[in-house]
Design an enzyme around this catalytic site. Structure first.
Site, PDB file in Angstrom:
ATOM      1  N   ASN A 148      13.996  11.020   7.443  1.00 44.62           N
ATOM      2  CA  ASN A 148      14.030  11.106   5.999  1.00 44.62           C
ATOM      3  C   ASN A 148      14.315   9.752   5.365  1.00 44.62           C
ATOM      4  OD1 ASN A 148      13.544  12.954   4.100  1.00 44.62           O
ATOM      5  ND2 ASN A 148      15.405  14.164   4.427  1.00 44.62           N
ATOM      6  N   CYS A 149      15.028   8.931   6.092  1.00 40.60           N
ATOM      7  CA  CYS A 149      15.455   7.659   5.532  1.00 40.60           C
ATOM      8  C   CYS A 149      14.254   6.819   5.080  1.00 40.60           C
ATOM      9  CB  CYS A 149      16.304   6.904   6.536  1.00 40.60           C
ATOM     10  SG  CYS A 149      17.765   7.835   7.030  1.00 40.60           S
ATOM     11  N   PRO A 150      13.194   6.740   5.854  1.00 37.97           N
ATOM     12  CA  PRO A 150      12.074   5.930   5.382  1.00 37.97           C
ATOM     13  C   PRO A 150      11.505   6.439   4.064  1.00 37.97           C
ATOM     14  CG  PRO A 150      11.872   6.352   7.733  1.00 37.97           C
ATOM     15  CD  PRO A 150      12.991   7.205   7.250  1.00 37.97           C
TER      16      PRO A 150
END
Lengths: 187, 187, 187, 187, 187, 187, 187, 187, 187, 187
Positions: free
Chosen positions: J46-48
């Site tokens: 999810n971070c990207p």
């Protein structure tokens, strides 16, 4: 107190191993010999050369019934990418343990507080989870895995022959010494 | 906390050296490189082989501007007799330090409380009295002094070339690595 | 608190005795009288003269059913070599206890912290492990074993005759005193 | 910690001496050698024999420039009466110190808590107020003052000749030893 | 807290009594009335006059079913000699308790720390071991035993007649007062 | 610690004295002798008889340059009414101190916690505010003021003649004793 | 924490009541309503006027099933005399409690430490021993018992009618308020 | 400790007063007399009746040079709305202090922890910020402001006439008492 | 420690809800989703706009099976009046919780000590009482309830689909991500 | 205590930024607005998407004079590789801070002890280093950067206009509120 002849403390960590994520605990170290190798950080300079050195000698460790573990304070996610992108690291067929909680670096007394990274520490551990040798370097000085193999073999020999000791620069196959009253003061 | 990159603690001890009794302190370790080698006890079995191994390599250490110190918890009186009576120990031209107060074995974290003796610990120390490598074995496993010499040389090289690091299994004369942004993730 | 009339504390140590290594504990001191003699260090100057003095009187101690123990902070390995190389010490037929853990020198309050060595302390101990006499000298002042023998005999006599006391300069065979109300204020 | 080679603690006490009451303090012990002799109680059995033994040897102590002090936990009033009524004690020409505050018996570690009385303790003290020998007996075992005289003379000899030591059973006039490197391991 | 109406604390002491040595404890004080009289030291000046005063009135105390105890910090040995040598003290037919442990002087709060001696304290104690009167003087001021007898008799009378009180300067046989609501504010 | 030979603690209280309310403090006790008499409570039974006894002897105390103080834990208001309504108390020409804060009863250690009242305590105090005698009774036992007068006179005599002591049952005019070495053990 | 709606703490005290001495405890306050009135001291100025005010209204309190208690730190002995000698206090038919232990003045937080006396505190207490109103004045300001009666009646009314509250300046017989959601924000 | 005769603690709060928000601190209470009235909560039942009672008597307080303060743990925002919406509260011409931090309810010891609201507490405070009367009710019992006015006037009178006291049920203009020695025990 | 993924602490509070007073506890939050919204104070400026915003979106929250709670440190009484007098607040059909004890503002870490008021904190809580999102603003910055709704829906979606995660700016109906080994390092 | 309106704590960290390694400290956050965004780990799922969302809005943040910082507990080495290998992360033109010491995750209270990773925390910080908004999600719930931008703008507007507040769902350009006494209770 030195860690020599003490039990490995309980821990739980995630590792990247042969294309999978696995959990490694202190129980994983029981029942066979282990070599645990700490290094500072993924994607850096010297660490890949040390992993490659270990990979090139892995057959000998396997012949000696011994598993090798690499540990950094990175995540197992980083270890997967490192394994995929580094030609040197890609040779590793042994587990790459992620220690972002710093549980292992603190338990083995190799944590650098000001950096959050590990020192270059190497530990030979017997099948009871007892530490037999400790070796720690300042991070600019890399290790020679063949010396670790020599220590492992000496540890295994003396474990199998409790009345003998391995003398200086002993290599597998060399003669050993059997301590006795007669030898006291005579060598 | 690991002893790596910390200062040797203050100490005062008596040693037998080349036919005389001398006093050795932390100041004695300043200004040149040192290798400090702990072993369990005079008149025993494996220790003479390790001292002989060190004696046989002493010329190389001297060439590297480095003094070697042997330490046991025996007195310097015992060390004189040991030197006189053991053919192996008699080869030693470096100081044999007596540590009956246990000051050194405790400061270097190699003391065995239940025996009053030292573990087999080896320490490479720079001219500022800072410990650069630590190596400790359970007492049934002897050392190989040639590996200590390799570590010393790597420590000396990186001290002299602060922008380089010595890669795995580096021996004197081998190529080194110069860390740079470009290398990150590329090795 | 003085150690007089207290129990010897539990201990475990290795000794060289008549060509063998034996283990000595507080249990070894039970069931017969003991004389425990501390001295600074093997291979030194005054200690051999005191051991020789004890050896020359050992028959009398044996006749009194008493074992003699020599203790230094050296190892039992050093004691074997000392026994083999010193003409004076070689006369000893009683155990030479090694105390490298300092357990005994601390328990008998004869430890010199700054040296890791013992003071010249002598203790007469009864078959219940209870200390009856204490004698400690600064190390430049040696003892006279004949006085220790006199004390032992007085301790044995009064143990056997609980209603009598041995007066000043009493030697075996001399008259004793029987305290009574009538004698109060009359001697 | 042993009292050997420590300073006498400050104290103040009343004594009966040659028909007068005098005050004795730690300063009284400075500037000449002293022998301090503790015993349990006035008007008892063995104590008079010990005082008589000391009195009979007082000339030799005086010749050695040494004062003798007797100490009990009685008052100086009791000591006066004891001196007047006991034929043995009446021979004493040295001070009889009263220690009803228990200051001295506690400072010299010879106090019996359950009785409020002293053990038979003897202390040789040098002119700097430093304790050189300690001797303590369970109270049923009396001392031999001639051994105290021997220790005093050995302490005085070694104080005067700091490079020599008195060997076992040394008496005034006997040969001494001069420690040197050459003698290590040779006696 | 005042000691009035508190229990005597447990103790154990030796006394000289009618030519014998006896043991006295807190149990000795139970079952009959007691008067415990502390004084500084045997063989001194005022104490014998006080003992003589007590001895001269001992018949009255005995008639009142009361034992008298003298206590000093001397030993029972000194008390025997004192009894034999002092004409005044020799009249005492009651126990002379020795308190060299200072257990009693501390329990009755009459100990002088700087001297190790007792203050002149007098205590009337009932058959339950409860202290009913306390009287303590600086040591230069002696007591009058007849006043102690008067207090004892008043304590005994009021113990026997719990609804009455003894008014000022009451002596045996004088009228007493019976407190009642009617008397409140009327005397 | 006994209060004997200690300083009266600082205090401040209100008293009824000769028809007025006055403040009394520790300073009031300095410069002349004082007798401080505690009693339980105004308007009770025995207390008036003791005040009357003191009043009847007040001339003698005044002749001895001594003030008398009565103390209860009542207020000075109650003391005024008591003085007006009690025939016995009305004779008092000395201060009646109110101590409702319990400051004095606690300082002189005569407070009964469970009642908030004083024990019958009597204290002779010298012109320096130092307590020389203590006398405390359980409350059912009243005092005899003539004995207090005797103690006061003995305290005054010995204060004036520091080399003499007052023997047992000494009354003004009786012979005293002068302690000396010669008398030790002779009385 | 305020004392409102807390339990009266356990206590035990003596009181003068209708010509007798009685014991009053926290149990005495259970089962009926109580008004507890503290005042500084017997025999003073304002207190009698307040007792007289209470006595003149005692019939109304009795009609309300309520006992009145007067408390000072004087003794019950003083209260008897006060009742006998003061025309105003003599009207009191309710208990006059003596609190010389200060147990009550501290429990109701009306104690003046520097004087040992009470503040003018008034407390209405319900039959469960729970305090419903507190009123305390600096001692120069007296109370009006009719306001205490008003509070008592309001406390009794609301105890009996738990869904109603007594509005400002409510007197017995006035209308009350019944809180309800509808009234919120409407008065 | 009671709050009587103690200083109001420092505080800072917001109030609604005559259509504005103002800050009130302990300094606001200095220099004139104050009456501080706590009540549980805005928009409730009894509180408006008490505010109206205070408003109806405000002229008398102003004539006495006294400010009235109402305090609840609501905010000053709520107080503005309360003043606008409640006919009773709308009469208030004095400050309505908001205490949402509970600083004032805790300082005056009227806080109910389980509700976060105040008890009905009333405090008369002099121009030095010293509390002279305390009155606290359980919340179901409202106050009568006329009694507060009576207390204020008595406090003001005695402040102005320090040698007089206001007797029971004193109202402005009534006679007072002047305490004197003669009156003790006579009223 | 962050409150994320911790249990709501136990609490008890009064709320105004649809014309009634109700009790709300931690149990009220179990079994369905909750949104808890803190704001500073009733009758102020920004708070009504936020309540109105919540009211306008209440249908969507109800559709999502979620209750909304408004919390201030005012009382529930103030909340009733606020609801009645504010056109914006009057739209609220969800509970308005009063927290005058500060129990909730402290448990959710939104209390401002110096003001006694809440920060603007919003918490999404799952049916197990576990906090899933935290959002806190300095009070001058109001919230947007539509973002709270988005978070709630993402929390609900991931709770229902534990193997998926909602990516950045996910709104109901958007695609999600299913984490897998293959995706590591690939997005 | 909430972090709202507190200073960012001192820190020092390495970041990857526009192809270089830079050092970031608390001083870097002073003098302009900052948005600090924590996320769990490099190379995850999810971070990207969140970094890409931030990158897509970076122009708006720059227009608002604001720097964006991404923080994970990975090293800056990993961030360089992440930036090089992830299409989404590669869009980031703002610093990617490595926090392997956990100094930042602990200071902002977003550390997960059991994982060594960060929660999804977002902080708007003013040019004085003071935190104005806090937003933290359980890690399965991603953020919407447009809401962060709205909060930033509201924080900037109110900082610039201290007498105004931003109402619910305020977006740049919307009307604001100016709090005043008149508005209290009227919205």
């Amino acid at each position: 107190m030195s860690l020599i002849n003490t039990q490995v403390q309980p821990f739980k960590a995630q590792a990247f191993h042969n294309g999978k994520f696995i959990e490694v605990t202190e129980a994983s170290l029981k029942g066979k010999w282990s070599v645990v190798i700490f290094m500072p950080a993924a994607f850096t300079f010297n660490c890949p050369t040390e992993i490659e050195d270990a990979a090139n000698n892995y057959a000998a460790f396997q012949k000696a019934g011994t598993e090798v573990y690499i540990v950094t304070t990175d995540t197992h996610f980083s270890h997967k990418v490192w394994h995929e992108t580094s030609p040197a690291v890609g040779k590793a067929q042994f587990p790459l343990i992620g220690d972002p909680t710093h549980q292992l670096t603190r338990a083995f007394d190799v944590h650098i507080d000001s950096e959050g990274l590990a020192l270059r520490g190497t530990f030979v551990i017997n099948p009871d989870g007892v530490i037999k040798t400790v070796e720690i370097h300042s991070n600019e000085i890399a290790r020679d895995i063949s010396e670790t193999l020599r220590k492992l073999q000496a540890a295994q020999y003396t474990a199998a022959h409790p009345n003998e000791v391995c003398p200086a620069k002993w290599h597998e196959g060399d003669a050993t010494l059997a301590p006795s009253l007669d030898l006291v003061g005579k060598i």
